[in-house]
Scaffold this motif. Structure first.
Motif, short mmCIF file in Angstrom:
data_model
loop_
_atom_site.label_atom_id
_atom_site.label_comp_id
_atom_site.label_asym_id
_atom_site.label_seq_id
_atom_site.Cartn_x
_atom_site.Cartn_y
_atom_site.Cartn_z
N UNK A 95 -32.48 49.50 18.78
CA UNK A 95 -33.62 49.15 19.64
C UNK A 95 -34.10 50.36 20.41
N UNK A 96 -35.38 50.66 20.24
CA UNK A 96 -36.05 51.73 20.99
C UNK A 96 -37.02 51.06 21.94
N UNK A 97 -36.74 51.03 23.24
CA UNK A 97 -37.51 50.17 24.14
C UNK A 97 -38.82 50.75 24.65
N UNK A 98 -39.18 51.95 24.23
CA UNK A 98 -40.34 52.63 24.83
C UNK A 98 -41.63 52.32 24.08
N UNK A 99 -42.69 52.10 24.84
CA UNK A 99 -44.02 51.81 24.28
C UNK A 99 -45.07 52.62 25.04
N UNK A 100 -46.18 52.96 24.36
CA UNK A 100 -47.28 53.63 25.07
C UNK A 100 -47.86 52.75 26.17
N UNK A 101 -47.90 51.43 25.94
CA UNK A 101 -48.38 50.46 26.92
C UNK A 101 -47.75 49.11 26.58
N UNK A 102 -47.83 48.18 27.52
CA UNK A 102 -47.22 46.86 27.31
C UNK A 102 -48.33 45.87 26.97
N UNK A 103 -48.26 45.28 25.77
CA UNK A 103 -49.27 44.31 25.35
C UNK A 103 -49.15 43.02 26.15
N UNK A 145 -35.11 50.59 12.66
CA UNK A 145 -35.46 51.13 13.97
C UNK A 145 -36.62 50.31 14.52
N UNK A 146 -36.31 49.47 15.52
CA UNK A 146 -37.31 48.55 16.05
C UNK A 146 -37.53 48.77 17.53
N UNK A 147 -38.42 47.97 18.10
CA UNK A 147 -38.72 48.19 19.50
C UNK A 147 -39.49 47.06 20.13
N UNK A 148 -40.28 47.47 21.15
CA UNK A 148 -40.67 48.82 21.43
C UNK A 148 -41.44 49.48 20.29
N UNK A 149 -41.62 50.76 20.44
CA UNK A 149 -42.35 51.54 19.45
C UNK A 149 -41.54 52.77 19.07
N UNK A 178 -53.90 49.27 21.82
CA UNK A 178 -54.46 50.57 22.18
C UNK A 178 -55.13 51.26 21.00
N UNK A 179 -55.02 50.68 19.79
CA UNK A 179 -55.67 51.25 18.61
C UNK A 179 -56.86 50.37 18.22
N UNK A 180 -57.76 50.92 17.42
CA UNK A 180 -58.86 50.13 16.88
C UNK A 180 -58.62 49.87 15.39
N UNK A 181 -59.53 49.13 14.77
CA UNK A 181 -59.35 48.75 13.37
C UNK A 181 -59.35 49.97 12.46
N UNK A 182 -60.19 50.96 12.76
CA UNK A 182 -60.24 52.16 11.91
C UNK A 182 -58.91 52.90 11.94
N UNK A 183 -58.29 53.01 13.12
CA UNK A 183 -56.98 53.66 13.22
C UNK A 183 -55.92 52.89 12.43
#
Length: 400
Positions: A30-38, A80-84, A154-159
């Motif tokens: 478990x990797x608990x870190x994320x760029x932001x929390x959904x 390897x899960x998370x988180x991100x 935090x991403x869009x469809x194109x990303x």
């Protein structure tokens, strides 16, 4: 993931040997870190702060070294899960993988990285492949910008499209996550668009509002009729596109099933590494088959707090195996489960089996117990019947 099971069974006294195969072949990290929390997320996640990732990696090294000395390990899969996990910097992910290699080995069959679309580049994808990661589970969630905005992504469809294409080009087996039953979501376009990108696996989950999440605080709701429509339409769309629904929420082209997640659904042993990680470990003595435990969250884990531990006797092993195995299209082989648990499952649970077959929620053919489509939708009710049938005694729950 950690559940409290019913009291232990009198069948316990019959079991004096461990499970037929007590070697641990699967590892979840478990990797608990994320760029932001959904706003819909209720997992153990947090944003990174100075020094915190470094302390986490030191903790992983120490925990991996300890586990390697306590359990027989011969890994088939690593997840390897998370988180991100893909949010880790290249050197950080390299250090994490290095700790696993040094102490526990590496998966011979499948090694998965959970990926946020916004973290993908050609260079990073090549680096991940060089670390021995061959499967990517990508949090696409939708290919519609309005839906992604509602979900707080935090991403869009194109990303998202570019990330999937890049990972496929780097040689990854790619699974795409979708969230369904989102208000205003163009579900058919989401499903067809993801399949057209070339993924071999899709995980589709209906939007669920969990207590304590941002959505819950805002009063967001999902109607049951909308949830069920998303559940059923997703199956119809993906089946028409050549995917098989092999588990309640998971679809694959032939050979693209998640080997790691199948270990959970088959109630196999696995290690859990990192804060908040759950594991299913071998145990011997006192009639036990195995132990389950869940690590504390990051700060308590870093402080050395012990995991929450539950001993698993035969009756608990059976109800857990049914809870997980009935999620699979193939269902549960009762003879195999009886052999693994050390009790006659068909005889011990004759009542709930018969009752749920009569209700049209289960089928029993050739010794294999399966959930019907209606049974999948009502699986909590089905499992409750099995839990209530379990004989009463005492359980053991402790911190060790």
């Amino acid at each position: 993931m950690y559940r409290t099971f019913p009291p232990a069974s009198p069948y316990t006294s019959r079991v004096t040997a461990p499970l037929p195969d007590s070697t641990v072949r699967h590892l979840y990290v478990h990797v608990p870190f994320c760029p932001s929390i959904c706003p819909y997320c209720d997992f153990h996640v947090l944003t990174r702060r100075a020094g915190l990732v470094e302390r986490y990696l030191e903790g992983i090294e120490a925990e991996a070294a300890r586990l390697s000395g306590e359990y027989p390990v011969d890994l088939d899969t690593v997840y390897l899960g998370g988180g991100t996990p893909s949010f880790l910097r290249d050197a950080e992910l390299e250090a994490l993988v290095g700790s696993i290699h040094r102490h526990l080995g590496w998966g011979r069959v499948e090694n998965t990285l959970e990926v946020n679309p916004g973290t993908v580049s050609r260079e990073r994808a090549a680096h991940w492949r060089g670390l021995g990661l061959g499967r990517a589970s990508v949090g696409v969630q939708s290919l519609d910008d309005a839906t992604l905005l509602f979900l707080g992504r935090q991403h869009d469809a194109a990303q998202a499209r570019e990330a999937v294409t890049t990972l496929l080009g780097a040689g990854f087996r790619v699974s795409g996550d979708l969230i369904t039953a989102v208000p205003g979501q163009p579900l058919e376009a989401d499903v067809r668009g993801l399949v057209d990108l070339g993924v071999g696996h899709v995980s589709a989950y209906t939007l669920t509002i969990e207590p304590g999440t941002e959505f819950a605080r805002r009063g967001v709701t999902v109607e049951e009729d909308d949830e069920r429509e998303g559940f059923e339409r997703t199956e119809a769309l993906l089946t028409a596109l050549g995917f098989t629904r092999y588990e309640v929420s998971n679809y694959a082209r032939p050979g693209e099933e998640s080997r790691h997640n199948l270990a959970y659904w088959h109630n196999r042993l696995y290690l859990g590494l990192g804060p908040g990680a759950a594991g299913h470990f071998p145990a011997t003595g006192d009639g036990l088959l195995s132990r389950r435990w869940t690590n504390p969250h990051l700060h308590d884990w870093l402080a050395g707090e012990k995991p929450e531990v539950q001993d698993v006797d035969p009756a608990e092993f059976v109800t857990d195996a049914l809870f997980m195995g009935l999620r699979l299209r193939e269902g549960v082989d009762l003879a195999d489960l009886s052999r693994r648990a050390g009790l006659d499952v068909r005889a011990a649970y004759a009542g709930p089996i018969a009752a749920n077959v009569r209700r049209g929620l289960l089928t029993l053919e050739g010794g294999r117990l399966r959930a019907t489509p209606q049974g999948w939708w009502s699986l909590n009710r089905v499992i409750t019947d099995f839990l209530e049938e379990s004989p009463a005694a005492s359980t053991t729950s402790s911190r060790q």
